[in-house]
Design a protein around this motif. Structure first.
Motif, PDB file in Angstrom:
ATOM      1  N   ASP A   1       0.849  -1.190   0.000  1.00  0.00           N
ATOM      2  CA  ASP A   1       0.000   0.000   0.000  1.00  0.00           C
ATOM      3  C   ASP A   1       0.893   1.252   0.000  1.00  0.00           C
ATOM      4  OD1 ASP A   1      -2.256   1.739   0.552  1.00  0.00           O
ATOM      5  OD2 ASP A   1      -1.546   1.764   2.631  1.00  0.00           O
TER       6      ASP A   1
ATOM      7  N   ASP B   1      -0.418   5.081   0.742  1.00  0.00           N
ATOM      8  CA  ASP B   1      -0.746   6.110   1.738  1.00  0.00           C
ATOM      9  C   ASP B   1      -0.797   5.537   3.152  1.00  0.00           C
ATOM     10  OD1 ASP B   1      -1.045   8.483   0.118  1.00  0.00           O
ATOM     11  OD2 ASP B   1      -2.796   7.494  -0.752  1.00  0.00           O
ATOM     12  N   ASP B   2      -0.057   6.137   4.036  1.00  0.00           N
ATOM     13  CA  ASP B   2       0.045   5.747   5.449  1.00  0.00           C
ATOM     14  C   ASP B   2       0.716   4.386   5.653  1.00  0.00           C
ATOM     15  OD1 ASP B   2      -1.038   8.149   6.267  1.00  0.00           O
ATOM     16  OD2 ASP B   2      -3.083   7.368   6.311  1.00  0.00           O
ATOM     17  N   THR B   3       1.284   3.852   4.553  1.00  0.00           N
ATOM     18  CA  THR B   3       2.169   2.690   4.684  1.00  0.00           C
ATOM     19  C   THR B   3       3.581   3.117   4.269  1.00  0.00           C
ATOM     20  OG1 THR B   3       0.410   1.073   4.362  1.00  0.00           O
ATOM     21  CG2 THR B   3       2.647   0.342   3.894  1.00  0.00           C
TER      22      THR B   3
ATOM     23  N   ASP C   1      -0.271  -3.320   4.396  1.00  0.00           N
ATOM     24  CA  ASP C   1      -1.263  -2.246   4.326  1.00  0.00           C
ATOM     25  C   ASP C   1      -1.568  -1.772   5.740  1.00  0.00           C
ATOM     26  OD1 ASP C   1      -3.631  -1.775   1.813  1.00  0.00           O
ATOM     27  OD2 ASP C   1      -3.808  -0.739   3.746  1.00  0.00           O
ATOM     28  N   ASP C   2      -1.902  -0.488   5.877  1.00  0.00           N
ATOM     29  CA  ASP C   2      -2.245   0.033   7.206  1.00  0.00           C
ATOM     30  C   ASP C   2      -3.724  -0.166   7.537  1.00  0.00           C
ATOM     31  OD1 ASP C   2      -2.681   2.218   5.179  1.00  0.00           O
ATOM     32  OD2 ASP C   2      -3.555   3.193   6.938  1.00  0.00           O
TER      33      ASP C   2
HETATM   34 MG    MG Z   1      -3.082   3.120   3.327  1.00  0.00          MG
END
Ligand code: MG
Length: 251
Positions: free
Chosen positions: A31, A33-35, A189-190
């Motif tokens: 992933d 975004d935010d990963t 993934d987050d």
């Molecule tokens: Mg993400």
């Protein structure tokens, strides 16, 4: 099912340990975004009450005038940071052993002021020193055909799969219809929901699945100043303008 069916990783070392048993022909998805990366602004820190701003904006697509322009202006102007500085070297290491691709849930093609979401995302990851296995089935630029009428088709561009209007599991279904089934799939993934979605898609083709819930964003320090965050939110939603933390002058 709870998070407990997935490995949990806070650090790159945790990720490496979780991947250690993976078959060499496995597909590895990461992933974005935010990963891999996260916005630089403290508004988006893990503990921030404002951090769902962009998800909230996406949820209000039907009621927000100039939705696509606002979202694209945010994407073009927000600065980002690596969630973990060791990601670029880990991705380079993974690429030597596995087909390693980004898998990002995002609108595809042109959106607002961004002519190509694929090229924009590719460029921002390259700037951070991150690049993936560049081709899929010998191609570096694919728009997947789908038989329903969702506005954004899934795409592949130079190592990055984008879901468009679809889910991450749908992308696996599409690509597993186009090639031999891989012996295993991993997704880092987050979001537990996206791991569950991919797990279910893999189960459908009896493909072993390794889900790694990456919580690296929880290690990034900082908290938003409430007045700064309120100003940033207002300017984005009302004027389509994004101000970084150090660009806000409330005096
Ligand atoms: Mg993400």
């Amino acid at each position: 099912m709870s998070d407990s069916s997935f490995a949990t990783a806070y650090t790159i070392q945790d990720v490496q340990q979780a991947l250690a048993s993976l078959n060499g022909k496995a597909l590895v998805f990461v992933d974005v975004d935010d990963t891999l990366i996260t916005p630089a602004s403290h508004l988006f820190r893990h503990s921030s009450p404002y951090r769902s701003l962009i998800d909230d904006l996406k949820a209000s697509i039907a009621t927000t005038a100039n939705f696509e322009t606002i979202l694209s202006q945010w994407r073009l102007n927000r600065k980002s940071i690596l969630v973990n500085d060791a990601w670029p070297s880990l991705i380079n290491t993974l690429k030597k052993s596995y087909a390693t691709y980004a898998l990002t849930k995002m609108e595809t093609g042109s959106l607002g002021d961004i002519p190509s979401m694929e090229q924009w995302r590719y460029g921002e990851l390259m700037e951070k020193g991150i690049s993936f296995t560049p081709t899929f089935l010998g191609e570096e630029d694919i728009v997947f055909m789908t038989d329903d009428a969702q506005p954004f088709p899934p795409t592949f561009y130079k190592g990055i799969f984008m879901t468009g209007s679809y889910h991450k599991g749908d992308v696996f279904r599409l690509l597993s219809g186009a090639t031999d089934a891989p012996p295993a799939v991993a997704l880092i993934d987050d979001r537990p929901a996206y791991l569950e979605d991919m797990r279910d898609a893999c189960r459908h083709t009896a493909t072993p699945f390794l889900g790694i819930l990456f919580k690296g964003v929880e290690l990034i320090p900082g908290a938003p100043d409430p007045k700064t965050a309120a100003f940033q939110k207002q300017q984005l939603l009302e004027n389509g303008r994004w101000f970084e933390d150090d660009e806000v002058n409330l005096a």
